[in-house]
Design a protein around this motif. Sequence first.
Motif, PDB file in Angstrom:
ATOM      1  N   GLY A   1       0.880  -1.166   0.000  1.00 20.48           N
ATOM      2  CA  GLY A   1       0.000   0.000   0.000  1.00 20.48           C
ATOM      3  C   GLY A   1       0.909   1.204   0.000  1.00 20.48           C
ATOM      4  N   CYS A   2       0.348   2.391   0.193  1.00 20.59           N
ATOM      5  CA  CYS A   2       1.189   3.586   0.145  1.00 20.59           C
ATOM      6  C   CYS A   2       2.317   3.538   1.165  1.00 20.59           C
ATOM      7  CB  CYS A   2       0.339   4.835   0.331  1.00 20.59           C
ATOM      8  SG  CYS A   2      -0.441   5.340  -1.222  1.00 20.59           S
ATOM      9  N   ALA A   3       2.106   2.822   2.286  1.00 18.82           N
ATOM     10  CA  ALA A   3       3.136   2.793   3.330  1.00 18.82           C
ATOM     11  C   ALA A   3       4.138   1.660   3.134  1.00 18.82           C
ATOM     12  CB  ALA A   3       2.483   2.681   4.698  1.00 18.82           C
TER      13      ALA A   3
ATOM     14  N   TYR B   1      -8.263   2.789  -1.693  1.00 16.83           N
ATOM     15  CA  TYR B   1      -7.008   2.109  -2.041  1.00 16.83           C
ATOM     16  C   TYR B   1      -6.106   3.189  -2.644  1.00 16.83           C
ATOM     17  CZ  TYR B   1      -8.931  -2.714  -1.825  1.00 16.83           C
ATOM     18  OH  TYR B   1      -9.472  -3.906  -1.436  1.00 16.83           O
ATOM     19  N   GLY B   2      -5.271   3.798  -1.805  1.00 14.30           N
ATOM     20  CA  GLY B   2      -4.476   4.932  -2.268  1.00 14.30           C
ATOM     21  C   GLY B   2      -3.428   4.554  -3.304  1.00 14.30           C
ATOM     22  N   MET B   3      -2.613   3.580  -2.954  1.00 16.72           N
ATOM     23  CA  MET B   3      -1.437   3.286  -3.774  1.00 16.72           C
ATOM     24  C   MET B   3      -1.766   2.893  -5.219  1.00 16.72           C
ATOM     25  SD  MET B   3       1.155   0.178  -3.555  1.00 16.72           S
ATOM     26  CE  MET B   3       2.898   0.382  -3.526  1.00 16.72           C
TER      27      MET B   3
ATOM     28  N   GLY C   1      -3.031  -0.155   5.838  1.00 13.25           N
ATOM     29  CA  GLY C   1      -4.085   0.673   5.271  1.00 13.25           C
ATOM     30  C   GLY C   1      -5.424  -0.043   5.349  1.00 13.25           C
ATOM     31  N   ASP C   2      -6.471   0.629   4.910  1.00 17.67           N
ATOM     32  CA  ASP C   2      -7.813   0.039   5.001  1.00 17.67           C
ATOM     33  C   ASP C   2      -8.023  -1.063   3.962  1.00 17.67           C
ATOM     34  OD1 ASP C   2      -7.513   2.552   3.568  1.00 17.67           O
ATOM     35  OD2 ASP C   2      -9.624   2.431   3.069  1.00 17.67           O
ATOM     36  N   GLY C   3      -7.413  -0.928   2.798  1.00 17.88           N
ATOM     37  CA  GLY C   3      -7.524  -2.013   1.817  1.00 17.88           C
ATOM     38  C   GLY C   3      -6.840  -3.249   2.357  1.00 17.88           C
ATOM     39  N   ASP C   4      -5.698  -3.034   2.980  1.00  9.72           N
ATOM     40  CA  ASP C   4      -4.900  -4.104   3.569  1.00  9.72           C
ATOM     41  C   ASP C   4      -5.646  -4.758   4.735  1.00  9.72           C
ATOM     42  OD1 ASP C   4      -2.917  -5.047   5.656  1.00  9.72           O
ATOM     43  OD2 ASP C   4      -1.493  -4.578   4.088  1.00  9.72           O
ATOM     44  N   LEU C   5      -6.096  -3.925   5.670  1.00 11.47           N
ATOM     45  CA  LEU C   5      -6.632  -4.445   6.935  1.00 11.47           C
ATOM     46  C   LEU C   5      -8.094  -4.876   6.846  1.00 11.47           C
ATOM     47  CD1 LEU C   5      -5.953  -3.148  10.449  1.00 11.47           C
ATOM     48  CD2 LEU C   5      -8.328  -3.216   9.706  1.00 11.47           C
TER      49      LEU C   5
HETATM   50  C1  LIG Z   1      -3.064  -9.863  -2.405  1.00 21.54           C
HETATM   51  C2  LIG Z   1      -2.906  -8.520  -3.090  1.00 21.54           C
HETATM   52  N1  LIG Z   1      -3.994  -7.928  -3.624  1.00 21.54           N
HETATM   53  C3  LIG Z   1      -3.899  -6.729  -4.223  1.00 21.54           C
HETATM   54  C4  LIG Z   1      -2.670  -6.100  -4.326  1.00 21.54           C
HETATM   55  C5  LIG Z   1      -2.555  -4.765  -5.013  1.00 21.54           C
HETATM   56  N2  LIG Z   1      -2.514  -3.663  -4.081  1.00 21.54           N
HETATM   57  C6  LIG Z   1      -1.355  -3.113  -3.686  1.00 21.54           C
HETATM   58  S1  LIG Z   1      -1.563  -1.776  -2.693  1.00 21.54           S
HETATM   59  C7  LIG Z   1      -3.244  -1.911  -2.807  1.00 21.54           C
HETATM   60  C8  LIG Z   1      -4.164  -0.928  -2.133  1.00 21.54           C
HETATM   61  C9  LIG Z   1      -3.666  -0.433  -0.826  1.00 21.54           C
HETATM   62  O1  LIG Z   1      -4.673   0.255  -0.161  1.00 21.54           O
HETATM   63  P1  LIG Z   1      -4.619   0.480   1.382  1.00 21.54           P
HETATM   64  O2  LIG Z   1      -4.273  -0.781   2.074  1.00 21.54           O
HETATM   65  O3  LIG Z   1      -5.884   1.154   1.790  1.00 21.54           O
HETATM   66  O4  LIG Z   1      -3.365   1.453   1.567  1.00 21.54           O
HETATM   67  P2  LIG Z   1      -3.201   2.985   1.114  1.00 21.54           P
HETATM   68  O5  LIG Z   1      -2.393   2.905  -0.151  1.00 21.54           O
HETATM   69  O6  LIG Z   1      -4.558   3.579   0.898  1.00 21.54           O
HETATM   70  O7  LIG Z   1      -2.476   3.611   2.251  1.00 21.54           O
HETATM   71  C10 LIG Z   1      -3.612  -2.998  -3.594  1.00 21.54           C
HETATM   72  C11 LIG Z   1      -4.993  -3.388  -3.910  1.00 21.54           C
HETATM   73  C12 LIG Z   1      -1.564  -6.740  -3.774  1.00 21.54           C
HETATM   74  N3  LIG Z   1      -0.343  -6.174  -3.801  1.00 21.54           N
HETATM   75  N4  LIG Z   1      -1.691  -7.952  -3.163  1.00 21.54           N
END
Ligand SMILES: Cc1ncc(C[n+]2csc(CCOP(=O)(O)OP(=O)(O)O)c2C)c(N)n1
Length: 254
Positions: A60-62, A134-136, A102-106
Motif C-alpha cells: 500500500g502507500c506505506a 485504495y491509495g497506492m 491501510g484500510d484495503g490491507d486491513l
Molecule cells: C493480495 C494482493 N492484492 C492486491 C494487491 C494490489 N494492491 C497493492 S496496494 C493496494 C491498495 C492499498 O490500499 P490500502 O491498504 O488502503 O493502503 P493505502 O495505499 O490507501 O495507504 C492494492 C490493492 C496486492 N499487492 N496484493
Amino acid sequence: MELTEIIKPENLVYEKPRLMNNTPMHYCPGCSHGVVHKLIAEVIADMGMEDCTIGVSPVGCAVFAYNYLDIDWVEAAHGRAPAVATALKRLNKDKMIFTYQGDGDLAAIGTAETIHAANRGENIVIVFVNNAIYGMTGGQMAPTTLEGMATATCPDGRDIALNGYPLRIGDLLAQLEGTCLVTRQSVQTAGAVRKAKKMLRKAFENSMAGKGCSVVEFVSTCSSGWKMTPGQSNKWMEENMFPFYPLGDLKNVE
Ligand SMILES: Cc1ncc(C[n+]2csc(CCOP(=O)(O)OP(=O)(O)O)c2C)c(N)n1
Ligand SMILES: [Mg+2]
C-alpha cells in the motif's frame, strides 16, 4: 512541566524524531501517513524501545515505511501483517511488535488475519490508517469508502445496493475478547496529534504488558485519491469521515 520551563528556548525547538532518517518521503502533500510515521517514531523513542521494536510494513502507500524509520522491519504480503506479527511476537516476547496497515490491507485483503489475530489476543499493536480508499493503486473503492463517495471504481459514488455498506471494522474489532484497546484517532490538528500520540503509547505499553491486541485507527486523508487539495481533504474528512467514523475510544480496558 511548569510554564516557565515550557517557554525556555531549548524546550521550544521543534525537532525531527531521532528514529526518522533523512530518506525523502514519497507521500503526497497532505497525506496522513507521514504524520503517523512521526508519532510512531516518537513513541518508540520516548519508551526507549528503539533497539527492540519490529514493525511489519504493508503493501500500500506505506510499503516503504521501512525506509523512513530506523528500527527493525519485516515486510508482509498484502493483508498478512497480523499473521506475521503474531509469529514475531510469539518468538520474541521481549520485543515490541506492531503492524502498519491501510484500510484495503486491513479491512479487505487481510480481514481474516486481522480478525483472528485480534480475537486470539495477540500482544501486538495494529496501526490502521483508514483513508477510505485504495491509495497506492489509484484510488479504488475500499470496504471503508463512504456511501456516495466517488472513487476510481465508483465514479458516481458508492452505491449501497451495489457495493454494500461501508465497514466500521474498528467497531467490529472492539467486540472481540482479545482486544484490550481499540481507539479511533486523527492527525489533522495539533490537538488531534497530541491525543493520538497518547493513545499510541498506551497501545504499545499494553502490548508489552501482555494485555492483548491494541488497535489504533487513524481516520486519514488521501488528497490525491480524493482529488482535493490538502486543505480541502482535511475539511472533507472532518465533515464526512468523522460523522461515520467518530473519533474516540471504542474499547479501553484498564
Ligand atoms: C493480495 C494482493 N492484492 C492486491 C494487491 C494490489 N494492491 C497493492 S496496494 C493496494 C491498495 C492499498 O490500499 P490500502 O491498504 O488502503 O493502503 P493505502 O495505499 O490507501 O495507504 C492494492 C490493492 C496486492 N499487492 N496484493
Ligand atoms: Mg487506504
